[in-house]
Design a protein around this motif. Sequence first.
Motif, mmCIF file in Angstrom:
data_model
loop_
_atom_site.group_PDB
_atom_site.id
_atom_site.type_symbol
_atom_site.label_atom_id
_atom_site.label_comp_id
_atom_site.label_asym_id
_atom_site.label_seq_id
_atom_site.Cartn_x
_atom_site.Cartn_y
_atom_site.Cartn_z
ATOM 1 N N GLN A 78 0.830 -1.203 0.000
ATOM 2 C CA GLN A 78 0.000 0.000 0.000
ATOM 3 C C GLN A 78 0.868 1.258 0.000
ATOM 4 O OE1 GLN A 78 -3.460 0.009 -0.103
ATOM 5 N NE2 GLN A 78 -3.616 -2.210 -0.146
ATOM 6 N N ASP A 79 0.731 2.064 1.063
ATOM 7 C CA ASP A 79 1.499 3.309 1.165
ATOM 8 C C ASP A 79 2.612 3.190 2.201
ATOM 9 O OD1 ASP A 79 -0.023 3.203 3.462
ATOM 10 O OD2 ASP A 79 -0.607 5.317 3.409
ATOM 11 N N CYS A 80 3.116 1.972 2.430
ATOM 12 C CA CYS A 80 4.085 1.784 3.501
ATOM 13 C C CYS A 80 5.184 0.791 3.130
ATOM 14 C CB CYS A 80 3.379 1.329 4.776
ATOM 15 S SG CYS A 80 2.470 -0.208 4.557
ATOM 16 N N ALA A 81 6.209 0.782 3.963
ATOM 17 C CA ALA A 81 7.308 -0.179 3.818
ATOM 18 C C ALA A 81 7.870 -0.466 5.198
ATOM 19 C CB ALA A 81 8.409 0.380 2.924
ATOM 20 N N ALA A 82 8.370 -1.666 5.364
ATOM 21 C CA ALA A 82 9.073 -2.058 6.580
ATOM 22 C C ALA A 82 10.464 -2.505 6.164
ATOM 23 C CB ALA A 82 8.337 -3.191 7.284
ATOM 24 N N ALA A 83 11.454 -2.161 6.975
ATOM 25 C CA ALA A 83 12.832 -2.529 6.651
ATOM 26 C C ALA A 83 13.550 -2.977 7.909
ATOM 27 C CB ALA A 83 13.563 -1.338 6.038
ATOM 28 N N GLN A 84 14.485 -3.885 7.716
ATOM 29 C CA GLN A 84 15.357 -4.345 8.790
ATOM 30 C C GLN A 84 16.774 -3.941 8.417
ATOM 31 O OE1 GLN A 84 14.864 -8.471 9.914
ATOM 32 N NE2 GLN A 84 17.025 -8.629 10.421
ATOM 33 N N VAL A 85 17.432 -3.229 9.323
ATOM 34 C CA VAL A 85 18.782 -2.720 9.080
ATOM 35 C C VAL A 85 19.658 -3.107 10.263
ATOM 36 C CG1 VAL A 85 20.171 -0.660 8.591
ATOM 37 C CG2 VAL A 85 17.760 -0.708 7.916
ATOM 38 N N THR A 86 20.817 -3.696 9.980
ATOM 39 C CA THR A 86 21.785 -3.992 11.033
ATOM 40 C C THR A 86 22.819 -2.877 11.029
ATOM 41 O OG1 THR A 86 21.431 -6.355 10.815
ATOM 42 C CG2 THR A 86 23.458 -5.654 11.921
ATOM 43 N N ILE A 87 22.909 -2.178 12.152
ATOM 44 C CA ILE A 87 23.794 -1.038 12.317
ATOM 45 C C ILE A 87 25.049 -1.496 13.049
ATOM 46 C CG2 ILE A 87 24.038 1.257 13.376
ATOM 47 C CD1 ILE A 87 21.864 1.199 11.228
ATOM 48 N N SER A 88 26.213 -1.038 12.595
ATOM 49 C CA SER A 88 27.445 -1.330 13.324
ATOM 50 C C SER A 88 28.397 -0.154 13.216
ATOM 51 C CB SER A 88 28.100 -2.621 12.817
ATOM 52 O OG SER A 88 28.431 -2.494 11.461
ATOM 53 N N GLY A 89 29.202 0.012 14.259
ATOM 54 C CA GLY A 89 30.187 1.078 14.290
ATOM 55 C C GLY A 89 30.786 1.203 15.675
ATOM 56 N N PHE A 119 4.339 6.489 3.354
ATOM 57 C CA PHE A 119 4.729 7.418 2.305
ATOM 58 C C PHE A 119 3.585 8.348 1.932
ATOM 59 C CE2 PHE A 119 7.432 3.750 1.979
ATOM 60 C CZ PHE A 119 8.680 4.297 1.785
ATOM 61 N N GLY A 120 3.950 9.587 1.590
ATOM 62 C CA GLY A 120 2.989 10.563 1.112
ATOM 63 C C GLY A 120 2.787 10.432 -0.382
ATOM 64 N N PRO A 121 1.921 11.261 -0.939
ATOM 65 C CA PRO A 121 1.587 11.163 -2.366
ATOM 66 C C PRO A 121 2.768 11.450 -3.300
ATOM 67 C CG PRO A 121 0.540 13.082 -1.361
ATOM 68 C CD PRO A 121 1.156 12.297 -0.253
ATOM 69 N N GLU A 122 3.764 12.169 -2.813
ATOM 70 C CA GLU A 122 4.939 12.476 -3.638
ATOM 71 C C GLU A 122 6.057 11.447 -3.459
ATOM 72 O OE1 GLU A 122 4.710 14.936 -5.862
ATOM 73 O OE2 GLU A 122 2.684 15.212 -5.061
ATOM 74 N N GLY A 123 5.782 10.393 -2.678
ATOM 75 C CA GLY A 123 6.768 9.339 -2.470
ATOM 76 C C GLY A 123 7.726 9.584 -1.321
ATOM 77 N N GLU A 124 7.520 10.670 -0.567
ATOM 78 C CA GLU A 124 8.378 10.983 0.572
ATOM 79 C C GLU A 124 7.883 10.264 1.824
ATOM 80 O OE1 GLU A 124 5.001 13.912 1.023
ATOM 81 O OE2 GLU A 124 5.892 12.706 -0.559
ATOM 82 N N ILE A 125 8.789 10.030 2.776
ATOM 83 C CA ILE A 125 8.400 9.419 4.045
ATOM 84 C C ILE A 125 7.695 10.494 4.881
ATOM 85 C CG2 ILE A 125 9.205 8.315 6.169
ATOM 86 C CD1 ILE A 125 11.691 7.385 4.503
ATOM 87 N N VAL A 126 6.449 10.222 5.254
ATOM 88 C CA VAL A 126 5.694 11.190 6.048
ATOM 89 C C VAL A 126 5.529 10.741 7.499
ATOM 90 C CG1 VAL A 126 4.484 12.197 4.078
ATOM 91 C CG2 VAL A 126 3.452 10.272 5.313
#
Length: 148
Positions: A78-89, A119-126
Amino acid sequence: MSTSEAEEHREVITQWAASFNAHDAVGVAALYGEDTCVVHPAYRQPLRGRKPVQDDARAFMIALPDVSGELSRVVVGQDCAAAQVTISGVHAGPLVLATGTRPPTGRRLRFTVALFCRFGPEGEIVEEHRYYDVDDIRRQLGDGEHRR
């Protein structure tokens, strides 16, 4: 949802990871709408607006100057996404956590973040909700090592 919308959402998440890995806080923030709302475990109140998102990304990049994020999973719908990110530093600068700002420890951190974006109508994360295990980060920073 059209295939092109799904591809656009996936591309925004991929671009987020690329900008993050390039240590480009401006590039990360550019993916968010002007009135975005980001719910983040380190802050009592949501981040509201593109500039606070940029400042948060920059602060994190200062806290872990060699930070990288490995994008391992993206699910779109739909208008959403889920992501899994492994952060290291390596923790080499002040790090903002829900429990307060931690001075540098020199310890290597590795943890997983789940991002849920709308996401908004312009494809930006809202709207975005971030989840990660703050207690795991605190353990990695050495909290409790000297307690008996």
